[in-house]
Design a protein around this motif. Structure first.
Motif, PDB file in Angstrom:
ATOM      1  N   LYS A 288      95.982  30.605  62.594  1.00 33.86           N
ATOM      2  CA  LYS A 288      96.115  29.068  61.865  1.00 33.86           C
ATOM      3  C   LYS A 288      95.255  28.271  62.305  1.00 33.86           C
ATOM      4  CE  LYS A 288     101.235  29.383  62.446  1.00 33.86           C
ATOM      5  NZ  LYS A 288     102.607  29.214  62.362  1.00 33.86           N
TER       6      LYS A 288
ATOM      7  N   ALA B 201      93.794  35.388  55.502  1.00 37.85           N
ATOM      8  CA  ALA B 201      94.957  35.928  54.966  1.00 37.85           C
ATOM      9  C   ALA B 201      96.286  34.511  53.716  1.00 37.85           C
ATOM     10  CB  ALA B 201      95.151  36.172  55.649  1.00 37.85           C
ATOM     11  N   ASP B 202      95.825  33.477  54.009  1.00 32.27           N
ATOM     12  CA  ASP B 202      96.426  32.499  52.916  1.00 32.27           C
ATOM     13  C   ASP B 202      95.655  31.249  53.355  1.00 32.27           C
ATOM     14  OD1 ASP B 202      99.457  31.442  52.455  1.00 32.27           O
ATOM     15  OD2 ASP B 202     100.394  30.907  54.432  1.00 32.27           O
ATOM     16  N   GLY B 203      96.613  30.260  52.143  1.00 34.40           N
ATOM     17  CA  GLY B 203      96.109  28.784  51.731  1.00 34.40           C
ATOM     18  C   GLY B 203      95.195  28.910  51.408  1.00 34.40           C
TER      19      GLY B 203
END
Length: 613
Positions: A497, A533-535
């Motif tokens: 993260k 992977a995300d965002g």
């Protein structure tokens, strides 16, 4: 919105490799004590940096006795590290303040710059009091400098009087940094004499002047050829005769720094504005038609007649636009304003400072300078032939998928369908054969070629930094092996993260403005795309949680942020849009920071100009 609780930072030293516009003097922070100093971190390939040069001119004039602007040239491309190329760029773009050469980005690193352009304000006591990235800060800077002048004049620490700028001598040449050229219907040539802010008609070989359009002074004025004024004009387009007869002008000019299109009568030389307000475009993207004279443009760089209208290489916002002379309307044709290299439908494409156009039947050829790419549009889709992205460049021939360019600015198509490329920062004329898919080098040793005029036999090349049009001797040969990548210090981040935070504070006297939609926007992509992977994607919050995918050692986070503000107290408030693109190299390390903070606009001095040490 003051800085009273923020610790002041001493301005790091300006330890560069050399200085321009100082008469040979080297300047240090101590030499500037008593002056307000504005550092402008720029690189001469960057259109946003060129916008800032123009934004700063009124500020420099207003505070000529109190403010010293210093350009810190921290280069992206290899060619930009050449001191001679930098000196040429300083003259080409009319930089009227001292410039320090920072070829190894040492000053850049000392000031923690992460984007071109970045601005840092230093007070008369030698402390950094404000930093900001991107363009659109002119009014904010005016307020900051004005407050600092008042505070330091009152306490006796302001030294007023002329600054350290020393204007260099300019050589007397036929042309001065010509940008583009085109063959006129009568056989003569028209060139944009960009550094002299005029158009020059030349004989058929480009060796002598037939006539001049524009009085040679930077400005924005319509009228007769001896009255009209341009500001660093670039692209040219001859309209079809039937269209010209309807609109009353034959030649269209991309008046780049004025953010306008100008129509020129070839019979009389009369100049009139046909598109643009003179303000740079800072809005949201739509693909609708708009009144051309009521629409803001952004550094139009080249023009081509394609699909029954004019296509504009809108370098300033990484898009192509269209202009219809007969209806006097304009609009977006290709690109989202995100700087990058993404193919597909034109309304979803990423482009990067398109600077050259050439139409060939159903194809429109484009050179995207910041991705060092050759691309084309066919059937409303964009395709990349040469180019690997924002950070890869070089001089490599062979199959187009393996070939590399370095910041090309011009493109042309021969009668046989071969595509010629002005490979500007490689100083070369290159050739792409669509039939074989091969790329080859035709000429080397040119001084920043910026455009090509095809001929029945050999082409004419606009050799911009040699101030001429030239018909070079073709010596086709293969060049390979020089592959390069933009190198900047990577930012360490933790795996997993990551909190991305873009800092923006409205200037004193401004507030966020949501009149035309959300006041802020944040777009995030990555190179390689699998790094996130995300965002990834668009949103309206300037803070976002990203997820770094497993299996990567690093990459580049490509981030676009903008914020809309307006004056908070005015009866008729002015609106402002601040915008910046970042390409942040990251290295993934265990124990690295889990937050990445980028400064779009930082805090300003409060009314007392006070800060605590």
């Amino acid at each position: 919105m003051g800085m009273a609780s923020q610790s002041r930072v001493r301005a790091p030293e300006l330890a560069g490799a050399g200085w321009l516009n100082t008469g040979g003097a080297r300047l240090g922070i101590s030499d500037l004590r008593g002056k307000i100093v504005l550092l402008d971190f720029w690189t001469f390939c960057c259109i946003n940096c060129l916008h800032v040069l123009d934004e700063l001119r009124p500020l420099e004039d207003k505070y000529r006795d109190e403010l010293v602007v210093i350009g810190v040239h921290s280069p992206k491309f290899t060619h930009e590290r050449d001191a001679r190329a930098l000196a040429a760029a300083v003259e080409r773009y009319g930089v009227d303040h001292p410039v320090v050469n920072d070829p190894d980005l040492s000053i850049w690193d000392a000031y923690a710059a992460r984007a071109w352009p970045t601005l840092a304000v230093i007070d008369p006591n030698g402390y950094v009091v404000s930093t900001m990235a991107g363009e659109g800060h002119a009014q904010s800077l005016d307020r900051i400098v004005g407050d600092l002048v008042a505070k330091h004049r009152d306490d006796g620490t302001l030294v007023e009087g002329p600054g350290p700028h020393v204007a260099p001598k300019t050589a007397d040449t036929l042309l001065r940094f010509p940008g583009k050229a085109i063959r006129l219907p009568g056989g003569t040539l028209m060139a944009t004499d960009s550094a002299r802010h005029r158009l020059v008609e030349l004989d058929a070989d480009g060796g002598s002047i037939v006539r001049v359009i524009g009085d040679g002074e930077r400005g924005d004025r319509d009228g007769a050829p001896d009255v009209a004024r341009f500001s660093e004009p670039q692209g040219l387009c001859v309209l079809p005769a039937t269209v010209a007869a309807r609109v009353g002008y034959e030649l269209l000019v991309a008046d780049t720094v004025n953010h306008r299109l100008r129509g020129v009568s070839l019979e009389t030389g009369e100049v009139k504005t046909v598109a643009g307000t003179g303000r740079p475009w800072r809005s949201d993207v739509d693909f609708h038609a708009h009144d051309a004279l009521a629409t803001d443009l952004s550094s139009p760089w080249d023009l081509a007649w394609f699909d029954d209208r004019v296509v504009i290489a809108m370098a300033g916002v990484h898009q192509l636009w269209w202009f219809d002379p007969t209806t006097a309307t304009t609009g977006v044709y290709c690109g989202t304003t995100v700087e990058g290299l993404r193919d597909g439908p034109v309304e979803e494409a990423f482009m990067a400072q398109p600077s050259g156009l050439a139409a060939d039947g159903d194809r429109l050829w484009i050179v995207d300078s910041e991705t060092s790419a050759l691309r084309y549009i066919e059937n409303e889709r964009i395709h990349t032939v040469i180019g690997a992205g924002l950070f890869d460049f070089g001089h490599v021939d062979g199959p187009s998928a393996e070939a590399l360019l370095q910041h090309p600015l011009g493109v042309a198509v021969t009668a046989t369908g071969v595509v010629l490329i002005a490979d500007t920062y490689n100083g070369a004329l290159r050739e792409y054969d669509p039939g074989t898919g091969e790329v080859s080098t035709l000429v080397t040793g040119l001084a920043e070629p910026s455009d090509i005029v095809p001929g029945e036999t050999e082409p004419l090349v606009v050799e911009s930094a040699a101030h001429r049009l030239v018909r070079p001797e073709i010596e086709r040969r293969a060049v390979g092996g020089r592959r390069e990548r933009v190198v900047r210090a990577a930012t360490d981040i933790a795996p997993g993260k990551l909190t991305l935070r873009v800092v923006f504070e409205p200037a004193n006297g401004e507030k966020f403005d949501d009149t035309f939609g959300p006041s802020t926007r944040l777009a995030v992509t990555a190179d390689p795309p699998g790094l996130l992977a995300d965002g990834a994607g668009d949103g309206t919050d300037l803070e976002r949680e990203l997820l770094i995918a497993d299996g990567h050692e690093g990459g580049v986070l490509q981030i676009v942020a903008q914020a809309a503000t307006c004056d908070s107290e005015a009866v008729n408030p002015a609106c402002h849009l601040t915008r910046q693109d970042w390409g942040v190299p990251v290295r993934i390390v265990d124990g690295g920071p889990s937050t990445l903070t980028l400064m779009l606009r930082g805090a300003e001095p409060d009314d007392r100009g006070a800060s605590n040490d």
